[in-house]
Write an enzyme that holds these catalytic residues in place. Structure first.
Site, PDB file in Angstrom:
ATOM      1  N   GLY A 170       0.789  -1.236   0.000  1.00 17.38           N
ATOM      2  CA  GLY A 170       0.000   0.000   0.000  1.00 17.38           C
ATOM      3  C   GLY A 170       0.814   1.275   0.000  1.00 17.38           C
ATOM      4  N   ASP A 211       3.834  -3.105   4.149  1.00 19.09           N
ATOM      5  CA  ASP A 211       4.733  -2.815   3.033  1.00 19.09           C
ATOM      6  C   ASP A 211       6.180  -2.927   3.507  1.00 19.09           C
ATOM      7  OD1 ASP A 211       4.189  -1.021   0.170  1.00 19.09           O
ATOM      8  OD2 ASP A 211       6.246  -1.249   0.909  1.00 19.09           O
ATOM      9  N   LYS A 212       7.008  -3.470   2.644  1.00 15.44           N
ATOM     10  CA  LYS A 212       8.425  -3.649   2.959  1.00 15.44           C
ATOM     11  C   LYS A 212       9.218  -2.358   2.744  1.00 15.44           C
ATOM     12  CE  LYS A 212      12.207  -6.709   1.440  1.00 15.44           C
ATOM     13  NZ  LYS A 212      12.537  -7.763   0.468  1.00 15.44           N
ATOM     14  N   LEU A 213       8.630  -1.410   2.047  1.00 12.33           N
ATOM     15  CA  LEU A 213       9.314  -0.164   1.687  1.00 12.33           C
ATOM     16  C   LEU A 213      10.607  -0.453   0.924  1.00 12.33           C
ATOM     17  CD1 LEU A 213       8.696   2.057   4.857  1.00 12.33           C
ATOM     18  CD2 LEU A 213       7.380   1.951   2.739  1.00 12.33           C
ATOM     19  N   ASP A 253       7.619  -7.753   5.480  1.00 15.94           N
ATOM     20  CA  ASP A 253       7.825  -8.483   4.227  1.00 15.94           C
ATOM     21  C   ASP A 253       6.664  -9.457   3.992  1.00 15.94           C
ATOM     22  OD1 ASP A 253       8.772 -10.094   2.148  1.00 15.94           O
ATOM     23  OD2 ASP A 253      10.820 -10.101   2.930  1.00 15.94           O
ATOM     24  N   TYR A 301       9.750 -10.708 -14.907  1.00 16.42           N
ATOM     25  CA  TYR A 301       8.652 -10.057 -14.159  1.00 16.42           C
ATOM     26  C   TYR A 301       7.327 -10.759 -14.454  1.00 16.42           C
ATOM     27  CZ  TYR A 301       4.789  -6.775 -13.414  1.00 16.42           C
ATOM     28  OH  TYR A 301       3.579  -6.224 -13.067  1.00 16.42           O
ATOM     29  N   ARG A 313       1.042  -0.242 -25.991  1.00 17.99           N
ATOM     30  CA  ARG A 313       0.532  -0.466 -24.638  1.00 17.99           C
ATOM     31  C   ARG A 313      -0.851   0.166 -24.506  1.00 17.99           C
ATOM     32  NH1 ARG A 313       4.073  -3.474 -25.167  1.00 17.99           N
ATOM     33  NH2 ARG A 313       5.941  -3.795 -23.909  1.00 17.99           N
ATOM     34  N   THR A 338      -1.342  -8.568 -13.838  1.00 12.99           N
ATOM     35  CA  THR A 338      -1.015  -7.760 -15.008  1.00 12.99           C
ATOM     36  C   THR A 338      -1.325  -8.479 -16.322  1.00 12.99           C
ATOM     37  OG1 THR A 338       0.895  -6.887 -16.221  1.00 12.99           O
ATOM     38  CG2 THR A 338       1.350  -8.629 -14.675  1.00 12.99           C
ATOM     39  N   ASP A 339      -1.555  -7.690 -17.370  1.00 13.43           N
ATOM     40  CA  ASP A 339      -1.741  -8.264 -18.710  1.00 13.43           C
ATOM     41  C   ASP A 339      -0.464  -8.939 -19.223  1.00 13.43           C
ATOM     42  OD1 ASP A 339      -0.235  -5.946 -19.126  1.00 13.43           O
ATOM     43  OD2 ASP A 339      -1.655  -5.022 -20.528  1.00 13.43           O
ATOM     44  N   GLU A 340       0.680  -8.623 -18.608  1.00 12.15           N
ATOM     45  CA  GLU A 340       1.949  -9.133 -19.137  1.00 12.15           C
ATOM     46  C   GLU A 340       2.093 -10.645 -18.983  1.00 12.15           C
ATOM     47  OE1 GLU A 340       5.356  -6.698 -18.386  1.00 12.15           O
ATOM     48  OE2 GLU A 340       4.132  -4.908 -18.058  1.00 12.15           O
ATOM     49  N   LYS A 383       4.800 -12.940 -11.994  1.00 10.61           N
ATOM     50  CA  LYS A 383       3.395 -12.592 -11.761  1.00 10.61           C
ATOM     51  C   LYS A 383       2.485 -13.767 -12.154  1.00 10.61           C
ATOM     52  CE  LYS A 383       1.806  -9.281 -10.533  1.00 10.61           C
ATOM     53  NZ  LYS A 383       1.494  -8.826  -9.145  1.00 10.61           N
TER      54      LYS A 383
HETATM   55  P1  NAD Z   1       5.203  -0.413  -7.122  1.00 12.94           P
HETATM   56  O1  NAD Z   1       6.519  -1.016  -7.486  1.00 12.94           O
HETATM   57  O2  NAD Z   1       4.997   1.062  -7.243  1.00 12.94           O
HETATM   58  O3  NAD Z   1       4.814  -0.781  -5.609  1.00 12.94           O
HETATM   59  C1  NAD Z   1       5.015  -2.058  -5.075  1.00 12.94           C
HETATM   60  C2  NAD Z   1       4.938  -1.947  -3.556  1.00 12.94           C
HETATM   61  O4  NAD Z   1       5.157  -3.248  -3.018  1.00 12.94           O
HETATM   62  C3  NAD Z   1       6.003  -1.020  -2.951  1.00 12.94           C
HETATM   63  O5  NAD Z   1       5.418  -0.191  -1.974  1.00 12.94           O
HETATM   64  C4  NAD Z   1       6.991  -1.994  -2.329  1.00 12.94           C
HETATM   65  O6  NAD Z   1       7.675  -1.441  -1.195  1.00 12.94           O
HETATM   66  C5  NAD Z   1       6.079  -3.147  -1.949  1.00 12.94           C
HETATM   67  N1  NAD Z   1       6.796  -4.419  -1.822  1.00 12.94           N
HETATM   68  C6  NAD Z   1       7.673  -4.966  -2.704  1.00 12.94           C
HETATM   69  N2  NAD Z   1       8.124  -6.144  -2.240  1.00 12.94           N
HETATM   70  C7  NAD Z   1       7.497  -6.353  -1.062  1.00 12.94           C
HETATM   71  C8  NAD Z   1       7.543  -7.400  -0.091  1.00 12.94           C
HETATM   72  N3  NAD Z   1       8.337  -8.488  -0.252  1.00 12.94           N
HETATM   73  N4  NAD Z   1       6.772  -7.298   1.012  1.00 12.94           N
HETATM   74  C9  NAD Z   1       5.960  -6.213   1.200  1.00 12.94           C
HETATM   75  N5  NAD Z   1       5.902  -5.184   0.339  1.00 12.94           N
HETATM   76  C10 NAD Z   1       6.657  -5.265  -0.788  1.00 12.94           C
HETATM   77  O7  NAD Z   1       4.150  -1.212  -7.992  1.00 12.94           O
HETATM   78  P2  NAD Z   1       2.765  -0.723  -8.603  1.00 12.94           P
HETATM   79  O8  NAD Z   1       3.014  -0.140  -9.939  1.00 12.94           O
HETATM   80  O9  NAD Z   1       2.034   0.058  -7.585  1.00 12.94           O
HETATM   81  O10 NAD Z   1       2.055  -2.142  -8.845  1.00 12.94           O
HETATM   82  C11 NAD Z   1       1.210  -2.714  -7.842  1.00 12.94           C
HETATM   83  C12 NAD Z   1       0.702  -4.046  -8.342  1.00 12.94           C
HETATM   84  O11 NAD Z   1      -0.027  -3.851  -9.558  1.00 12.94           O
HETATM   85  C13 NAD Z   1       1.806  -5.045  -8.685  1.00 12.94           C
HETATM   86  O12 NAD Z   1       1.397  -6.319  -8.276  1.00 12.94           O
HETATM   87  C14 NAD Z   1       1.922  -4.992 -10.186  1.00 12.94           C
HETATM   88  O13 NAD Z   1       2.364  -6.226 -10.693  1.00 12.94           O
HETATM   89  C15 NAD Z   1       0.486  -4.709 -10.577  1.00 12.94           C
HETATM   90  N6  NAD Z   1       0.311  -4.003 -11.842  1.00 12.94           N
HETATM   91  C16 NAD Z   1       0.993  -2.854 -12.081  1.00 12.94           C
HETATM   92  C17 NAD Z   1       0.798  -2.183 -13.293  1.00 12.94           C
HETATM   93  C18 NAD Z   1       1.522  -0.889 -13.587  1.00 12.94           C
HETATM   94  O14 NAD Z   1       1.412  -0.400 -14.707  1.00 12.94           O
HETATM   95  N7  NAD Z   1       2.249  -0.296 -12.658  1.00 12.94           N
HETATM   96  C19 NAD Z   1      -0.087  -2.698 -14.244  1.00 12.94           C
HETATM   97  C20 NAD Z   1      -0.790  -3.884 -13.963  1.00 12.94           C
HETATM   98  C21 NAD Z   1      -0.583  -4.513 -12.746  1.00 12.94           C
END
Ligand code: NAD
Length: 327
Positions: free
Chosen positions: A11, A40-42, A62, A150, A214, A126-128, A154
């Site tokens: 979050g 969140d792990k930050l 974590d 990646y 995209r 994700t769509d990926e 996922k």
């Molecule tokens: P982000 O990288 O901005 O945020 C990820 C968060 O997860 C960060 O706050 C990080 O500190 C935390 N985190 C990472 N490893 C962790 C762990 N081991 N334990 C606890 N916290 C951990 O990512 P985002 O862009 O906000 O994406 C969020 C989700 O949405 C992901 O699952 C991503 O695959 C999915 N997603 C993203 C997109 C995009 O375009 N960004 C598109 C489709 C889906």
């Protein structure tokens, strides 16, 4: 309804923090009085400042820590997992953290939910995971053919979620979304990278021939889709969240240049990303069948996003440094 408790893992990241804001702002009426916990792990991508003015409980930890999750998960009615390693280029440089968080982390979280008897879980994906598609769109039954570490990680998390739904009847649904954009996205992804560079008069790197396509989704539309699945999705089912603008990277670059008052001489063509997927495209009729439609047009969302980065100079860092932001 009051008294609901929501756990948002990841979050403090880009999308997760938008989701937390929306819940706490009362944007989702069924959860208008919900209490929110963020775990969140930050990592470099997580930023406590994203939650600075939010009334939520924050747990620094974590996703792969079963003892911690056994303490945190019980008592929450809804768990939404945004925590992930999320950047393709980083997964090419080193995939171990991706497999750890995106596969083992999901399994650890789902096991904790199973033991806690959590009544609703959404795994954000994700769509990926589908790979690349030259024409047409994937539906939710399309084969998973990930092509980057990646995407593979996922897909692994999604399969674990599916298995928990079938084997244990765990009420977990999966969402798969296109490329997100909006305020507070770490400037390693193309839109904030290009905006922050152009605002500073620096050149932007365009991969390959710029022809990769995209589908762009505003982060708030993504979060509304996730919430709809939390409220009305079926356990074990997958739901697509598609965007409002399918663009080649060249078309995207053209729009960003124009919006920032710059020309093509600010663009540097660079060697293509290894294994670069050409195009993603989701058929979102299943979620539309539940009443979903994106609300934010790409033009409107992009203009607002550019204004936000113009007003937040502290987000203009060098992503290649790969370091935590200094706040
Ligand atoms: P982000 O990288 O901005 O945020 C990820 C968060 O997860 C960060 O706050 C990080 O500190 C935390 N985190 C990472 N490893 C962790 C762990 N081991 N334990 C606890 N916290 C951990 O990512 P985002 O862009 O906000 O994406 C969020 C989700 O949405 C992901 O699952 C991503 O695959 C999915 N997603 C993203 C997109 C995009 O375009 N960004 C598109 C489709 C889906």
């Amino acid at each position: 309804m009051s008294g609901r408790r929501v756990l948002v893992t990841g979050g403090a990241g880009f999308i997760g923090s938008h989701y937390v804001r929306a819940v706490l702002a009362g944007d989702y009426s069924a959860y208008a009085d919900a209490e929110v916990t963020v775990l969140d792990k930050l990592t470099y991508a997580g930023n406590p400042a994203n939650l600075a003015d939010m009334r939520c409980e924050f747990v620094w930890g974590d996703l792969c820590d079963p003892e911690l999750l056994a303490k945190v998960v019980p008592g929450h009615d809804l768990v939404v997992n945004f925590a992930a390693e999320s950047h393709v280029d980083r997964s090419i440089a080193g995939a171990a953290d991706f497999v750890r968080t995106n596969v083992l982390g999901v399994q650890t979280l789902l096991q904790a939910c199973l033991e806690a008897g959590t009544s609703r879980i959404v795994q954000v994906s994700t769509d990926e995971v589908y790979g690349t598609i030259d024409s047409g769109s994937w539906d939710e039954d399309a084969a998973l053919r990930p092509r980057s570490p990646y995407a593979a990680s996922k897909a692994g998390g999604d399969l674990v979620a599916r298995a928990y739904a079938i084997t244990h009847s765990l009420p977990v649904s999966i969402t798969r979304c296109g490329n997100n954009y909006g305020p507070r996205q770490f400037p390693e992804k193309v839109i904030p990278l290009f905006i922050t560079r152009l605002l500073e008069g620096r050149k932007v790197p365009l991969y390959g021939d710029g022809g990769n396509v995209r589908d762009w989704v505003h982060v708030e539309d993504h979060c509304r889709g996730v919430q709809l699945v939390a409220e009305r999705g079926e356990p074990g089912e997958v739901y697509h969240i598609a965007g409002t603008a399918e663009l080649t990277n060249r078309e995207l670059t053209e729009r960003l240049l124009r919006a920032c008052g710059r020309d093509w001489d600010m663009v540097e063509y660079v060697a293509d990303r290894k294994g670069h997927d050409r195009r993603y495209s989701l058929d979102d009729s299943k979620l539309r069948g539940l009443g979903f439609a994106p609300r934010i047009s790409f033009d409107e969302g992009l203009a607002e996003t550019i204004r936000w980065y113009a007003d937040h100079a502290e987000w203009r860092i060098s992503p290649s440094a790969g370091q935590k932001r200094d706040y």
